[in-house]
Every structure is written in C-alpha cells, then in structure tokens.
Enzyme design. Structure first.
Site, PDB file in Angstrom:
ATOM      1  N   GLY A  10     -24.503  43.218  61.107  1.00 29.19           N
ATOM      2  CA  GLY A  10     -25.143  43.571  59.551  1.00 29.19           C
ATOM      3  C   GLY A  10     -24.473  42.494  58.309  1.00 29.19           C
ATOM      4  O   GLY A  10     -23.804  41.646  58.924  1.00 29.19           O
ATOM      5  N   PHE A  11     -24.854  42.945  57.229  1.00 36.13           N
ATOM      6  CA  PHE A  11     -24.522  42.116  56.272  1.00 36.13           C
ATOM      7  C   PHE A  11     -23.114  41.887  56.068  1.00 36.13           C
ATOM      8  O   PHE A  11     -22.464  40.856  56.334  1.00 36.13           O
ATOM      9  CB  PHE A  11     -25.161  42.505  54.953  1.00 36.13           C
ATOM     10  CG  PHE A  11     -24.555  42.013  53.819  1.00 36.13           C
ATOM     11  CD1 PHE A  11     -24.417  40.563  53.596  1.00 36.13           C
ATOM     12  CD2 PHE A  11     -24.202  43.013  52.672  1.00 36.13           C
ATOM     13  CE1 PHE A  11     -23.953  40.137  52.284  1.00 36.13           C
ATOM     14  CE2 PHE A  11     -23.688  42.435  51.516  1.00 36.13           C
ATOM     15  CZ  PHE A  11     -23.464  41.099  51.123  1.00 36.13           C
ATOM     16  N   ASP A  31     -23.830  46.323  67.967  1.00 34.45           N
ATOM     17  CA  ASP A  31     -24.623  46.540  67.069  1.00 34.45           C
ATOM     18  C   ASP A  31     -26.013  46.711  67.844  1.00 34.45           C
ATOM     19  O   ASP A  31     -26.604  46.027  68.622  1.00 34.45           O
ATOM     20  CB  ASP A  31     -24.974  45.429  66.133  1.00 34.45           C
ATOM     21  CG  ASP A  31     -25.655  45.513  64.928  1.00 34.45           C
ATOM     22  OD1 ASP A  31     -24.907  45.356  63.763  1.00 34.45           O
ATOM     23  OD2 ASP A  31     -26.638  45.970  64.793  1.00 34.45           O
ATOM     24  N   GLY A  36     -29.437  45.308  61.471  1.00 32.06           N
ATOM     25  CA  GLY A  36     -28.398  44.117  61.521  1.00 32.06           C
ATOM     26  C   GLY A  36     -29.416  42.986  62.204  1.00 32.06           C
ATOM     27  O   GLY A  36     -30.458  43.352  62.904  1.00 32.06           O
ATOM     28  N   LEU A  76     -18.534  50.047  61.087  1.00 30.43           N
ATOM     29  CA  LEU A  76     -19.443  49.673  59.762  1.00 30.43           C
ATOM     30  C   LEU A  76     -20.812  50.216  60.036  1.00 30.43           C
ATOM     31  O   LEU A  76     -21.491  50.184  59.264  1.00 30.43           O
ATOM     32  CB  LEU A  76     -19.457  48.226  59.413  1.00 30.43           C
ATOM     33  CG  LEU A  76     -18.284  47.631  58.602  1.00 30.43           C
ATOM     34  CD1 LEU A  76     -16.822  47.625  59.192  1.00 30.43           C
ATOM     35  CD2 LEU A  76     -18.605  46.342  57.976  1.00 30.43           C
ATOM     36  N   TYR A 149     -26.989  60.884  52.064  1.00 30.06           N
ATOM     37  CA  TYR A 149     -26.173  59.708  52.517  1.00 30.06           C
ATOM     38  C   TYR A 149     -24.672  60.175  52.066  1.00 30.06           C
ATOM     39  O   TYR A 149     -23.918  59.889  52.932  1.00 30.06           O
ATOM     40  CB  TYR A 149     -26.806  58.526  51.902  1.00 30.06           C
ATOM     41  CG  TYR A 149     -26.027  57.106  52.305  1.00 30.06           C
ATOM     42  CD1 TYR A 149     -25.944  56.619  53.496  1.00 30.06           C
ATOM     43  CD2 TYR A 149     -25.406  56.618  51.093  1.00 30.06           C
ATOM     44  CE1 TYR A 149     -25.280  55.319  53.680  1.00 30.06           C
ATOM     45  CE2 TYR A 149     -24.722  55.411  50.993  1.00 30.06           C
ATOM     46  CZ  TYR A 149     -24.427  54.901  52.493  1.00 30.06           C
ATOM     47  OH  TYR A 149     -23.943  53.617  52.708  1.00 30.06           O
ATOM     48  N   LYS A 153     -21.590  60.675  54.702  1.00 32.52           N
ATOM     49  CA  LYS A 153     -20.338  59.936  54.336  1.00 32.52           C
ATOM     50  C   LYS A 153     -19.036  60.628  54.256  1.00 32.52           C
ATOM     51  O   LYS A 153     -18.195  60.347  54.501  1.00 32.52           O
ATOM     52  CB  LYS A 153     -20.488  58.544  53.501  1.00 32.52           C
ATOM     53  CG  LYS A 153     -21.540  57.606  54.049  1.00 32.52           C
ATOM     54  CD  LYS A 153     -20.924  56.806  55.092  1.00 32.52           C
ATOM     55  CE  LYS A 153     -21.656  55.428  55.302  1.00 32.52           C
ATOM     56  NZ  LYS A 153     -20.958  54.745  56.124  1.00 32.52           N
TER      57      LYS A 153
END
Ligand code: UDP
Length: 328
Positions: A10-11, A31, A36, A76, A149, A153
């Site tokens: 991913g970023f 991943d 991603g 992540l 979200y 989290k």
C-alpha cells in the site's frame, strides 16, 4: 533483522518497506493487493532482501507462517479512504477487526513485537485542539457509516492494549494523522492527490462542504521514519503515539495552494457533502495532532512542511500524467 509489513504494497506500507531496507533490515510484505499495488514495490523488489507474499491478513495459517519467519511485525493492512469506507462498510469492518485479531494472535504465539497502525479518526468529533493520546473520543451515530472505521480501529487498539496488559506482548500503537505523499492514490477519496490531479488537468477543484474544515498533512517519509523509530523504542511499548504534522490548513486554503503551486488555471468550487458522499455524512471540522509524546519518546518532529509535500506530489503526478495520460 527481518520485518513483516502487512499491507506493505500500500501507500504507507511501501514507503515503510523502503525505510526499513535503507536502515539495513530485510522485509517480508504480506498484501492481498486489494488496494495495494505491486508497482509500489517494483523499484525495490530484488527477490533477496524484500519478499512479497500475496495473500490476506485474515487467514491465520498464512499470517502464522509469516510471523514465525520474521522478528518484528508492522501491521498496516487495512481498508483506507473515506470513499471506500462509505461504499464498502462490511469489508471495512471485517478486514480491520478480523485482520488485527489474527495478527495479534500470531504475534502472541511467537512473541513478536508488533506495531499497530491506527488513525486520528478515533478522536471522532471532539473539538479539542490539539488531540492528545489520552483524550476522550466522541463518535457519531452508528447509522453514519463513516464512524465504522473509527470504531473498528478503536477496537484494534483495545485488543492490542489488552495483549500488553495480560501478557506483556510488546505492542505499540501509532495514530496516523492525514498522511500524504507520492504514490498515494486519489481513488478512495483522499483529498491531496485528488486536488493535484484536478489542478494539473485544469479541471474544477472540488472542495466539499464549506471548505472551512481543516486538516494537518504529514509527509509519508516523516511518518514511516516515526514508525520505524517507535518499533525500536522500548519505552513506547504499551503506548499510543500520535504521528503527523501540526501545520493546519483549511480545505479551501489547500485547494488554492495546490492550484497556485501547480501553476494551474482551475476553478475552485464548493460541493455540498450530500452530493459528494450521499446522505447522512459527517465530517470532522478540525484535526490537529499533539506531537509532544512522539517527540519525547523518539525525538520525532515533522521535517517536511506542506509546501514540500505539495511539491513532491505535484512532481510525481506530473510524471504519471505524462506517462499514463489522464486518469480519474
Ligand atoms: N475533500 C474535499 N474534496 C475531495 C476530497 C476530500 O473537499 O475531493 C475534503 C473532505 O471532505 C475532508 C478533507 O477534504 O473534509 C480531507 O478528506 P480526506 O478524505 O483526504 O481525509 P479525512 O476526511 O479522512 O481527513
């Protein structure tokens, strides 16, 4: 040392992979390439120090195998982007809560230090400026999908801290504030790549709401340096730490700065939230990180201001528009 990065294509994950390789570590990326992209790792994959496993973080067998083979774990992998969260809430909740449960269980089994990436969204609608780690959280109604979200989290954070409390599993939680930089895609709604692409193509720059809501944008290279430092900091175990930048800008101000820095003739227009995200959307007005704890623990301070961030993203998008042609 060999590090596992879930979501490493991913970023943020791919920038972290670069950072760890530069520091001399080997990297294993897990991943599923859902958001991603292999291209994020293409330049650094050499088949020796960086290895990519394409699979899901929700599969305990795969995760166990990866954790067993590595010394530390950066978790992540997660659904990201307000657009994706609004459009695919089931995937958001299941991947965040389920994935973290699997990763923490495997880390507990093999006793691996683990860093969990969380988000400034967990502060919710609080109006305190800046947000510090011990602040109360104020969530919107469960009918507003955006908050799924933040709640997912927050549950990840509770679970990680529970492992620390019950068995002293070395965990650290990083709450990332708006992280931006080259290679971030605007596909899931993120504002900076979206504005930059609009400006470079002289299209209308779409500011949602009244544009007076503000954010603080951190350069991804500052952030991944912080993540690597936190993993190496024994005092950070069992702690939650904000990472980001405290330079605040309104979204309307951001649009104007992007337009000016890109030398664009785009018009800046306001679009009502309902039109942008559908009915029942809740935004956050301001979101500023208190970075004192990060400074105290790891000497963290953001080194790249917004002007540098925009310069980097504009240069990156310019190259890509020239190679790939216009994209959405
Ligand atoms: N935003 C905007 N135009 C866009 C995309 C986003 O005005 O094309 C706004 C969005 O409503 C929010 C801010 O920019 O107020 C930051 O949005 P983003 O989705 O990047 O991050 P987050 O809301 O999670 O901070």
């Amino acid at each position: 040392m060999r590090a596992l990065i879930t979501g490493g294509a991913g970023f943020v994950g791919s920038w972290l992979a670069r950072e760890l390789l530069n520091r001399g570590d080997d990297v294993l990326v897990l991943d599923d390439l859902s958001t991603g992209r292999y291209e994020n790792l293409e330049e650094i994959e050499d088949g020796k120090r960086l290895e990519l496993v394409v699979d899901t973080v929700n599969d305990p067998t795969i995760v166990n195998e990866c954790v067993k083979r590595t010394d530390v774990v950066f978790h992540l992998a997660s659904a990201v982007g307000v657009r994706l969260i609004i459009d695919q809430p089931v995937r958001t909740i299941e991947s965040i809560v389920g994935g973290t449960e699997v990763v923490l269980k495997a880390c507990a089994r093999y006793r691996r230090p683990v860093l969990i990436t969380s988000t400034s969204e967990v502060y919710g609608k609080g109006s305190k400026i800046p947000f510090s780690e011990e602040d109360d959280r104020i969530m919107g109604a469960t009918t507003k999908r955006r908050w799924s979200y933040a709640c997912a989290k927050a549950l990840d954070e509770f679970l990680a801290l529970a492992y620390w409390y019950e068995s002293r599993l070395p965990v650290v939680i990083a709450r990332l504030f708006n992280t931006v930089g080259p290679r971030q895609t605007g596909q899931y709604g993120m504002v900076v790549p979206t504005f930059v692409r609009q400006a470079l193509q002289n299209e209308t720059i779409t500011v949602y709401g009244d544009g007076e809501q503000s954010r603080c944008f951190g350069h991804v290279r500052d952030i991944v340096g912080g993540l690597a430092d936190l993993m190496g900091c024994p005092q950070a175990r069992g702690e939650i730490v904000n990472l980001g930048n405290d330079e605040e800008v309104t979204i309307r101000g951001l649009a104007e700065r992007v337009r000016d820095q890109a030398g664009s003739s785009s018009e800046v227009v306001l679009i009502p939230y309902d039109q942008a995200y559908g009915e029942g959307f809740d935004d956050m007005r301001r979101r500023v990180p208190d970075l004192q704890k990060a400074a105290r623990l790891i000497g963290y301070r953001p080194r790249r201001p917004l002007a540098t961030i925009l310069e980097d993203v504009i240069a990156y998008e310019r190259r890509h528009l020239a190679v790939d042609g216009p994209r959405g």
